[in-house]
Design an enzyme around this catalytic site. Structure first.
Site, PDB file in Angstrom:
ATOM      1  N   ASP A  67      47.894  55.391 -22.193  1.00  0.00           N
ATOM      2  CA  ASP A  67      46.895  54.540 -22.597  1.00  0.00           C
ATOM      3  C   ASP A  67      47.438  52.710 -22.487  1.00  0.00           C
ATOM      4  O   ASP A  67      47.856  52.590 -22.638  1.00  0.00           O
ATOM      5  CB  ASP A  67      45.706  54.923 -23.269  1.00  0.00           C
ATOM      6  N   ASN A 136      36.668  56.926 -34.799  1.00  0.00           N
ATOM      7  CA  ASN A 136      34.938  57.177 -33.935  1.00  0.00           C
ATOM      8  C   ASN A 136      35.354  58.401 -33.163  1.00  0.00           C
ATOM      9  O   ASN A 136      34.488  58.871 -31.884  1.00  0.00           O
ATOM     10  CB  ASN A 136      34.466  56.276 -32.953  1.00  0.00           C
ATOM     11  N   HIS A 138      37.162  59.317 -30.540  1.00  0.00           N
ATOM     12  CA  HIS A 138      38.138  58.881 -29.069  1.00  0.00           C
ATOM     13  C   HIS A 138      39.416  59.347 -29.191  1.00  0.00           C
ATOM     14  O   HIS A 138      40.342  59.685 -30.000  1.00  0.00           O
ATOM     15  CB  HIS A 138      38.361  57.654 -28.863  1.00  0.00           C
ATOM     16  N   GLU A 143      36.247  57.026 -24.621  1.00  0.00           N
ATOM     17  CA  GLU A 143      35.586  56.724 -25.225  1.00  0.00           C
ATOM     18  C   GLU A 143      34.084  57.576 -26.255  1.00  0.00           C
ATOM     19  O   GLU A 143      34.153  58.224 -24.860  1.00  0.00           O
ATOM     20  CB  GLU A 143      34.731  55.006 -25.506  1.00  0.00           C
TER      21      GLU A 143
HETATM   22  P1  PGA Z   1      46.232  55.336 -35.051  1.00  0.00           P
HETATM   23  O1  PGA Z   1      45.977  56.131 -33.180  1.00  0.00           O
HETATM   24  O2  PGA Z   1      47.818  56.754 -34.975  1.00  0.00           O
HETATM   25  O3  PGA Z   1      47.230  54.648 -35.095  1.00  0.00           O
HETATM   26  O4  PGA Z   1      45.509  56.274 -36.230  1.00  0.00           O
HETATM   27  C1  PGA Z   1      45.118  57.193 -33.348  1.00  0.00           C
HETATM   28  C2  PGA Z   1      43.821  56.428 -32.136  1.00  0.00           C
HETATM   29  O5  PGA Z   1      43.090  55.549 -32.296  1.00  0.00           O
HETATM   30  O6  PGA Z   1      44.048  57.140 -31.171  1.00  0.00           O
END
Ligand code: PGA
Length: 242
Positions: A67, A136, A138, A143
């Site tokens: 992404d 959240n 995601h 999302e």
């Molecule tokens: P993080 O991100 O590995 O920095 O916790 C995870 C995400 O938001 O997919």
């Protein structure tokens, strides 16, 4: 879905790295989608060490970007490409021709999505899709509420993602939309791999793996993935079965 719980976050990194290395040993021309973010960083460091020691060879693999933030260039800190460049690709001298990432600055993001879908078709699909989980729920920039049947797409960011996303930047950065592989790719990937570490992720891991399966909570898709693998440290697994 298979769940592995590791003693510590270091152990999680070691085990995830071994798992990915095994996949690449079996398929040296694999197409790998690797997430950026803090969770897989230790695994990338271990993989670089393993590659340096001649234990795994990524030189014939292709890499797909998971992404990007729309409006943030690949050369900027906080972008998926920047992260993987610094912690993985540059250390392993992976040729540019084998790196396929979204351009967050594309003037036509929809065309950028179709281009990515074409590349993945050309490469025969994803052998590995490594993802983290957001606070959240995601997955990548899918999302809550995003349909699960999408391939590459552009979507609005959740308020929590805009807030939490600031951790990847040194100064306040305006984030509004994401360009992302859709969850249909998790369904189609030969190996969908979810990693999570730390106590802060325990509630969302519980909801993802034991809560209702719903598009309102993207990570709950893992309950539907027969081939899915979930690797957690003890802290992230702390609320399972509670
Ligand atoms: P993080 O991100 O590995 O920095 O916790 C995870 C995400 O938001 O997919």
């Amino acid at each position: 879905m298979r769940i592995t719980i590791c003693e510590s976050s270091f152990d999680l990194s070691v085990q995830a790295a071994r798992f990915i290395a095994e996949l690449v040993k079996t398929n040296p021309t694999a197409t790998l989608c690797l997430a950026s973010g803090h969770t897989p960083l230790g695994a990338f460091e271990r993989l670089v060490e393993m590659a340096d020691a001649g234990l795994v060879d990524f030189s014939r693999c292709h890499f797909i970007g998971l992404d990007e933030w729309v409006g943030i260039p690949s050369s900027a800190e906080g972008s998926c490409r920047y992260f993987l460049d610094n912690y993985f690709f540059k250390k392993l001298n992976i040729p540019e021709a084998q790196l396929h990432f979204f351009d967050g600055m594309a003037t036509d993001p929809e065309a950028e999505c179709r281009k990515m879908d074409d590349v993945i078709i050309y490469l025969g699909g994803l052998d590995l899709m490594l993802v983290g989980i957001g606070l959240n729920g995601h997955i990548a920039l899918n999302e809550p509420g995003t349909p699960w049947n999408l391939h590459s797409h552009v979507g609005d960011l959740d308020e929590m993602t805009v807030t939490v996303g600031q951790k990847y930047f040194s100064g306040k950065t305006q984030l509004t939309k994401g360009i992302t592989l859709g969850l249909q790719y998790l369904r189609e990937a030969k190996l969908p791999l979810l990693m999570a570490s730390g106590e802060a992720k325990a509630p969302v891991i519980r909801q993802a793996l034991e809560g209702e399966v719903t598009e309102l909570f993207p990570a709950s898709i893992f309950q539907t993935l027969e081939q899915g693998v979930v690797m957690l440290d003890k802290a992230a697994a702390g609320r399972l079965g509670a």
